[in-house]
Design an enzyme around this catalytic site. Structure first.
Site, mmCIF file in Angstrom:
data_model
loop_
_atom_site.group_PDB
_atom_site.id
_atom_site.type_symbol
_atom_site.label_atom_id
_atom_site.label_comp_id
_atom_site.label_asym_id
_atom_site.label_seq_id
_atom_site.Cartn_x
_atom_site.Cartn_y
_atom_site.Cartn_z
ATOM 1 N N ASN A 62 6.988 0.861 7.227
ATOM 2 C CA ASN A 62 6.715 0.431 8.601
ATOM 3 C C ASN A 62 7.183 -1.005 8.805
ATOM 4 O OD1 ASN A 62 4.524 -0.213 6.875
ATOM 5 N ND2 ASN A 62 3.071 -0.310 8.552
ATOM 6 N N GLU A 64 6.897 -3.967 11.657
ATOM 7 C CA GLU A 64 6.178 -4.327 12.886
ATOM 8 C C GLU A 64 6.911 -5.411 13.679
ATOM 9 O OE1 GLU A 64 2.158 -5.105 11.573
ATOM 10 O OE2 GLU A 64 1.823 -2.957 11.207
ATOM 11 N N CYS A 73 7.023 3.172 12.512
ATOM 12 C CA CYS A 73 6.301 3.703 11.347
ATOM 13 C C CYS A 73 7.262 4.010 10.201
ATOM 14 C CB CYS A 73 5.590 5.005 11.716
ATOM 15 S SG CYS A 73 4.260 4.829 12.902
ATOM 16 N N GLU A 75 7.529 6.722 8.443
ATOM 17 C CA GLU A 75 8.113 8.072 8.490
ATOM 18 C C GLU A 75 9.362 8.094 9.365
ATOM 19 O OE1 GLU A 75 5.013 7.165 8.976
ATOM 20 O OE2 GLU A 75 3.564 8.652 8.303
ATOM 21 N N CYS A 112 1.089 9.687 12.271
ATOM 22 C CA CYS A 112 0.603 9.537 13.656
ATOM 23 C C CYS A 112 1.260 10.601 14.541
ATOM 24 C CB CYS A 112 0.917 8.137 14.180
ATOM 25 S SG CYS A 112 2.639 7.909 14.681
ATOM 26 N N CYS A 115 5.082 10.360 15.021
ATOM 27 C CA CYS A 115 5.812 10.773 13.814
ATOM 28 C C CYS A 115 5.761 12.287 13.630
ATOM 29 C CB CYS A 115 5.267 10.062 12.582
ATOM 30 S SG CYS A 115 5.710 8.314 12.571
HETATM 31 N N1 THU Z 1 1.821 3.563 10.380
HETATM 32 C C1 THU Z 1 2.845 4.188 9.723
HETATM 33 O O1 THU Z 1 3.858 3.571 9.354
HETATM 34 N N2 THU Z 1 2.726 5.502 9.481
HETATM 35 C C2 THU Z 1 1.612 6.242 9.749
HETATM 36 O O2 THU Z 1 1.591 7.424 9.443
HETATM 37 C C3 THU Z 1 0.450 5.615 10.379
HETATM 38 C C4 THU Z 1 0.645 4.228 10.844
HETATM 39 C C5 THU Z 1 1.934 2.109 10.597
HETATM 40 C C6 THU Z 1 2.121 1.666 12.006
HETATM 41 C C7 THU Z 1 1.600 0.243 11.935
HETATM 42 O O3 THU Z 1 2.628 -0.603 11.455
HETATM 43 C C8 THU Z 1 0.506 0.310 10.877
HETATM 44 O O4 THU Z 1 0.743 1.485 10.139
HETATM 45 C C9 THU Z 1 -0.881 0.340 11.444
HETATM 46 O O5 THU Z 1 -1.007 1.316 12.420
#
Ligand code: THU
Length: 167
Positions: A62, A64, A73, A75, A112, A115
């Protein structure tokens, strides 16, 4: 009126030790790549590592952004990498792990909603189900055989097909 039911089987293992060597290797790699996440806002590192049907492996984390919705994310990063490096090659298995810098990482997290939608379209367009391995840095591990199980009633391009003109 019909009463219909949606359910699916998935496997739960007590720990990574119970997985096959191949699956354990993917989860170990997913754990390792969490270190490449960029997470100054959530402090929640997610790592994804996948084996493709051509035998190659790809990873994603991920990433940000101060404008929060611009973040992506792990995935979806992985799917972008996969289809850029190896266009149209299917994902066989994806392992997803995380490192919660402010808490524990002792149970599986699952993708999420956005994804899930992307995983389902990826497997549709490559015509191959995506197996998913979910686990933290420790603790139990879930294995799901088909990403579509995580998103029943999903919306797809087929829903937007044009009406055939009558000849
Ligand atoms: N996040 C992911 O990368 N994958 C997931 O399956 C759930 C959430 C990330 C998004 C954000 O950067 C952090 O986790 C918190 O939500």
């Amino acid at each position: 009126m019909n009463n219909e039911v949606f359910n699916f089987d998935f496997k739960v293992y007590d720990s990574i030790e119970e997985l096959s060597d191949q699956d354990a290797e993917l989860l170990r790699e997913a754990r390792k790549v969490t270190q490449f996440a960029y997470v100054p806002y959530s402090n929640f590192r997610v790592g994804a590592f996948a084996k493709l049907t051509n035998g190659k492996t790809v990873m994603g984390t991920n990433q940000e952004n101060a404008s929060y919705p611009a973040g992506i994310c792990a995935e979806r990063t992985l799917m972008s990498v996969a289809s850029t490096l190896f266009p149209n090659v299917a994902i066989e298995t994806i392992a997803i792990s995380y490192d919660n810098l402010k808490g524990k990482s002792d149970h599986p997290i699952s993708p999420c909603g956005i994804c899930r939608q992307s995983l389902v379209e990826f497997q549709q367009r490559t015509d191959h189900p995506i197996r998913i391995i979910l686990g933290g840095m420790e603790g139990n591990v879930q294995v799901i055989e088909n990403a579509a199980n995580l998103l029943p009633f999903s919306f797809s391009a087929d829903d937007m097909k044009f009406k055939q003109k009558e000849k």
